[in-house]
Design a protein around this motif. Structure first.
Motif, PDB file in Angstrom:
ATOM      1  N   GLN A 105     -32.580  33.345 -79.999  1.00 53.75           N
ATOM      2  CA  GLN A 105     -33.076  32.331 -80.927  1.00 53.75           C
ATOM      3  C   GLN A 105     -32.136  32.187 -82.111  1.00 53.75           C
ATOM      4  N   SER A 109     -30.033  28.933 -83.210  1.00 51.71           N
ATOM      5  CA  SER A 109     -30.264  28.377 -84.542  1.00 51.71           C
ATOM      6  C   SER A 109     -28.957  28.076 -85.260  1.00 51.71           C
ATOM      7  N   ALA A 185     -32.221  27.133 -89.905  1.00 57.92           N
ATOM      8  CA  ALA A 185     -31.532  28.230 -89.220  1.00 57.92           C
ATOM      9  C   ALA A 185     -31.762  29.548 -89.942  1.00 57.92           C
ATOM     10  N   THR A 188     -34.852  31.519 -89.128  1.00 58.94           N
ATOM     11  CA  THR A 188     -34.745  32.295 -87.895  1.00 58.94           C
ATOM     12  C   THR A 188     -33.813  33.481 -88.075  1.00 58.94           C
TER      13      THR A 188
END
Length: 203
Positions: A105, A109, A185, A188
């Motif tokens: 992830q 991101s 971003a 995350t």
């Protein structure tokens, strides 16, 4: 060129009895890498990457974490080759997508913060090796020139154009604006457990 020492990561996981959790040696390394990217993405001065050779996987992410990129046109490729890692690695290899909770992830991101979604799809699902000019056409790099020395000179020249805005009294402004460019971003990247896919499924 890929930043990560995959052989060391494999050994670290093995020596930890297969542990890839965030508290394991390998997990801490992966977490520190993404912390570094987050720091670059919000660094209070403009940064420029001089890409004078290959930039694969983590190497490309490191370059993308900078504000601008200059790449060599006559040598070197950039690529996100994760799509082929399980196919090319030994059957018992551990270091591949899905191994570290949250890492995939975080990877996505960074790409989505810097590139349009359709370009990210192409880069992630095709694993294409792009030379400097192809990378420029996709928006991965801002400019291309031939020769390692020329790349460095061009990067320094570009950085110099932004240097006046890097004065201490202006750095907070630069940092705030950079933060807003990558706000989603960072949510995350700063999450200690950004998603649970790696824990839920070992396909």
């Amino acid at each position: 060129s890929n930043v990560h020492d995959v052989q060391w990561l494999e050994r670290a996981v093995l020596e930890a009895g297969g542990d890839t959790s965030p508290t394991s040696p390998a997990g801490r390394f992966i977490a520190s890498f993404y912390d570094l990217l987050a720091r670059f993405m919000t660094f209070p001065v403009v940064t420029v990457a001089a890409v004078s050779g290959h930039a694969f996987a983590g190497g490309l992410l490191l370059a993308l974490a900078q504000d601008y990129r200059v790449m060599r046109g006559d040598r070197g490729f950039c690529c996100m080759n994760e799509i082929d890692m399980a196919l090319l690695a030994p059957p018992d290899a551990v270091v591949k997508p899905g191994a570290f909770a949250g890492a995939d992830q975080k990877l996505a991101s960074v790409l989505l913060a810097k590139l349009p979604a359709l370009q990210v799809r192409r880069i992630l699902l095709e694993g294409e090796r792009l030379n400097g000019r192809a990378a420029q056409a996709l928006g991965l790099v801002d400019s291309v020139c031939d020769g390692a020395v020329s790349v460095l000179h061009a990067a320094v020249k570009l950085a110099a154009t932004h240097a006046p805005r890097g004065e201490p009294r202006n750095r907070r402004t630069v940092q705030v604006l950079k933060f807003e460019l990558v706000r989603h971003a960072l949510a995350t990247l700063k999450s200690p457990s950004a998603g649970k896919l790696a824990e839920q499924s070992r396909l």
